[in-house]
Scaffold this motif. Structure first.
Motif, PDB file in Angstrom:
ATOM      1  N   GLU A  99     -21.780   2.629  12.122  1.00 26.51           N
ATOM      2  CA  GLU A  99     -20.937   3.017  13.255  1.00 26.51           C
ATOM      3  C   GLU A  99     -19.443   2.919  12.912  1.00 26.51           C
ATOM      4  N   ASN A 100     -18.731   1.964  13.517  1.00 28.80           N
ATOM      5  CA  ASN A 100     -17.274   1.879  13.296  1.00 28.80           C
ATOM      6  C   ASN A 100     -16.888   1.015  12.094  1.00 28.80           C
ATOM      7  N   GLY A 101     -17.885   0.495  11.385  1.00 25.83           N
ATOM      8  CA  GLY A 101     -17.613  -0.289  10.180  1.00 25.83           C
ATOM      9  C   GLY A 101     -17.174  -1.714  10.429  1.00 25.83           C
ATOM     10  N   HIS A 102     -17.382  -2.222  11.640  1.00 20.88           N
ATOM     11  CA  HIS A 102     -16.929  -3.572  12.000  1.00 20.88           C
ATOM     12  C   HIS A 102     -17.432  -4.621  11.009  1.00 20.88           C
ATOM     13  N   ILE A 103     -18.678  -4.506  10.578  1.00 21.41           N
ATOM     14  CA  ILE A 103     -19.232  -5.430   9.590  1.00 21.41           C
ATOM     15  C   ILE A 103     -18.963  -4.910   8.181  1.00 21.41           C
ATOM     16  N   PHE A 104     -19.264  -3.669   7.964  1.00 21.36           N
ATOM     17  CA  PHE A 104     -19.243  -3.083   6.615  1.00 21.36           C
ATOM     18  C   PHE A 104     -17.906  -3.262   5.903  1.00 21.36           C
ATOM     19  N   PHE A 105     -16.816  -2.954   6.571  1.00 26.53           N
ATOM     20  CA  PHE A 105     -15.511  -3.004   5.916  1.00 26.53           C
ATOM     21  C   PHE A 105     -15.074  -4.423   5.550  1.00 26.53           C
ATOM     22  N   ARG A 106     -15.676  -5.416   6.148  1.00 26.54           N
ATOM     23  CA  ARG A 106     -15.272  -6.801   5.895  1.00 26.54           C
ATOM     24  C   ARG A 106     -16.049  -7.441   4.743  1.00 26.54           C
ATOM     25  N   ILE A 107     -17.103  -6.765   4.290  1.00 24.72           N
ATOM     26  CA  ILE A 107     -17.928  -7.311   3.221  1.00 24.72           C
ATOM     27  C   ILE A 107     -17.206  -7.184   1.877  1.00 24.72           C
ATOM     28  N   LYS A 108     -17.262  -8.259   1.083  1.00 20.48           N
ATOM     29  CA  LYS A 108     -16.620  -8.265  -0.232  1.00 20.48           C
ATOM     30  C   LYS A 108     -17.689  -8.144  -1.316  1.00 20.48           C
ATOM     31  N   SER A 109     -17.937  -6.911  -1.697  1.00 23.13           N
ATOM     32  CA  SER A 109     -18.914  -6.621  -2.738  1.00 23.13           C
ATOM     33  C   SER A 109     -18.450  -5.409  -3.530  1.00 23.13           C
ATOM     34  N   PRO A 110     -18.626  -5.427  -4.844  1.00 24.49           N
ATOM     35  CA  PRO A 110     -18.176  -4.295  -5.659  1.00 24.49           C
ATOM     36  C   PRO A 110     -19.052  -3.052  -5.501  1.00 24.49           C
ATOM     37  N   PHE A 111     -20.196  -3.204  -4.846  1.00 27.19           N
ATOM     38  CA  PHE A 111     -21.124  -2.083  -4.675  1.00 27.19           C
ATOM     39  C   PHE A 111     -21.612  -2.093  -3.227  1.00 27.19           C
ATOM     40  N   LYS A 112     -21.083  -1.165  -2.431  1.00 30.05           N
ATOM     41  CA  LYS A 112     -21.426  -1.110  -1.007  1.00 30.05           C
ATOM     42  C   LYS A 112     -21.787   0.322  -0.621  1.00 30.05           C
ATOM     43  N   VAL A 113     -22.879   0.440   0.114  1.00 25.88           N
ATOM     44  CA  VAL A 113     -23.375   1.745   0.537  1.00 25.88           C
ATOM     45  C   VAL A 113     -23.500   1.760   2.056  1.00 25.88           C
ATOM     46  N   ALA A 114     -22.853   2.747   2.682  1.00 27.71           N
ATOM     47  CA  ALA A 114     -22.864   2.878   4.144  1.00 27.71           C
ATOM     48  C   ALA A 114     -23.687   4.089   4.547  1.00 27.71           C
ATOM     49  N   VAL A 115     -24.606   3.884   5.491  1.00 24.74           N
ATOM     50  CA  VAL A 115     -25.448   4.985   5.976  1.00 24.74           C
ATOM     51  C   VAL A 115     -25.422   5.009   7.496  1.00 24.74           C
ATOM     52  N   ASP A 116     -25.091   6.169   8.048  1.00 26.24           N
ATOM     53  CA  ASP A 116     -25.083   6.335   9.505  1.00 26.24           C
ATOM     54  C   ASP A 116     -25.028   7.844   9.797  1.00 26.24           C
ATOM     55  N   PRO A 117     -25.774   8.316  10.792  1.00 27.10           N
ATOM     56  CA  PRO A 117     -25.713   9.751  11.088  1.00 27.10           C
ATOM     57  C   PRO A 117     -24.366  10.212  11.629  1.00 27.10           C
ATOM     58  N   LYS A 118     -23.563   9.273  12.148  1.00 26.70           N
ATOM     59  CA  LYS A 118     -22.234   9.639  12.632  1.00 26.70           C
ATOM     60  C   LYS A 118     -21.299   8.436  12.539  1.00 26.70           C
ATOM     61  N   PHE A 119     -20.439   8.441  11.526  1.00 22.71           N
ATOM     62  CA  PHE A 119     -19.460   7.364  11.379  1.00 22.71           C
ATOM     63  C   PHE A 119     -18.392   7.487  12.471  1.00 22.71           C
ATOM     64  N   ILE A 120     -18.023   6.344  13.042  1.00 25.96           N
ATOM     65  CA  ILE A 120     -16.975   6.331  14.065  1.00 25.96           C
ATOM     66  C   ILE A 120     -15.675   5.852  13.417  1.00 25.96           C
ATOM     67  N   PHE A 121     -15.285   6.516  12.358  1.00 27.69           N
ATOM     68  CA  PHE A 121     -14.006   6.261  11.697  1.00 27.69           C
ATOM     69  C   PHE A 121     -13.701   7.476  10.826  1.00 27.69           C
ATOM     70  N   ASP A 122     -12.417   7.642  10.499  1.00 31.58           N
ATOM     71  CA  ASP A 122     -11.998   8.781   9.693  1.00 31.58           C
ATOM     72  C   ASP A 122     -11.467   8.326   8.340  1.00 31.58           C
ATOM     73  N   ALA A 123     -10.970   9.290   7.560  1.00 31.71           N
ATOM     74  CA  ALA A 123     -10.474   8.973   6.218  1.00 31.71           C
ATOM     75  C   ALA A 123      -9.285   8.017   6.260  1.00 31.71           C
ATOM     76  N   GLY A 124      -8.458   8.140   7.310  1.00 33.92           N
ATOM     77  CA  GLY A 124      -7.311   7.253   7.442  1.00 33.92           C
ATOM     78  C   GLY A 124      -7.732   5.802   7.594  1.00 33.92           C
TER      79      GLY A 124
END
Length: 224
Positions: free
Chosen positions: A25-50
């Motif tokens: 979704e909006n990456g609330h958890i995903f963006f805070r994770i500190k890992s050199p290899f991270k994969v995000a899957v969602d049918p509609k991300f609630i964030f943009d390139a910015g």
């Protein structure tokens, strides 16, 4: 304790790194994770390139993220074999569609790429009301956990090669590891589908293998 606390503790103290998140979704958890290899899957991300760029400035680990804006079924069918060809998963958060068979497929597909010592975390496993525990099409308002709880019962019934329990925190955090379980159930998929929320209320502790939040530290041998 919440899912972010669990993820960070496993990464920091167990050295788990390669991370998959289903239901970003909006990456609330995903963006805070500190890992050199991270994969995000969602049918509609609630964030943009910015926002991606801004999160990479705040957390440089986000520079190498891989994003797949599609259903988890399509991701596993089309992309996962290449994505995980050289890196096995060590940690995954399953927080996609909160319905029994969707969550079950996500877990089973994730297991295909999970390292022997890897961990799957499932969100929304312990609904507190009948309204929160139903199907999406019946949901009206308030918290919606869906019937992910049936997935826990299914895994505990059909996969004795796994240890599955639920931490009593953050809407119920299911923990799945590749260890032979000493506590199994004997439901068939047909029986599981017929269970009601009232049945869950009567047998919640046993069926979910519900544990206090601190059991997490005991099970994985971590410092608090």
């Amino acid at each position: 304790m919440n899912r972010l606390d669990v993820i960070q503790a496993l990464m920091n103290q167990k050295g788990l790194k390669n991370y998959l998140e289903i239901g970003v979704e909006n990456g609330h958890i995903f963006f805070r994770i500190k890992s050199p290899f991270k994969v995000a899957v969602d049918p509609k991300f609630i964030f943009d390139a910015g926002r991606r760029f801004g999160k990479a400035i705040l957390n440089p680990y986000n520079l190498n993220n891989q994003y797949f804006e599609k259903t988890s079924d399509d991701f596993f069918a089309q992309d996962a074999p290449n994505v995980f060809a050289e890196k096995k998963l060590q940690l995954a958060l399953v927080d996609g569609m909160h319905e029994y068979h969707f969550a079950l497929r996500d877990v089973e597909n994730t297991l295909s790429y999970l390292d022997n010592d890897g961990v799957i975390i499932m969100h929304d496993c312990n609904p507190q009301t009948a309204g929160a525990a139903g199907r999406f099409e019946d949901w009206e308002a308030g918290e919606w956990n869906g019937d992910v709880w049936r997935t826990i019962i299914h895994l505990r019934s059909q996969r004795p090669d796994l240890t599955v329990f639920v931490l009593d925190c953050d809407q119920g955090l299911g923990i799945v590891t590749r260890h032979k379980s000493e506590s199994v159930l004997d439901f068939t998929p047909t029986q599981i589908k017929a269970l009601t929320y009232d049945d869950l209320v009567k047998h919640r502790q046993h069926w979910l293998n519900l544990k206090p939040a601190d059991y997490f530290y005991e099970y994985f041998g971590l410092r608090r």
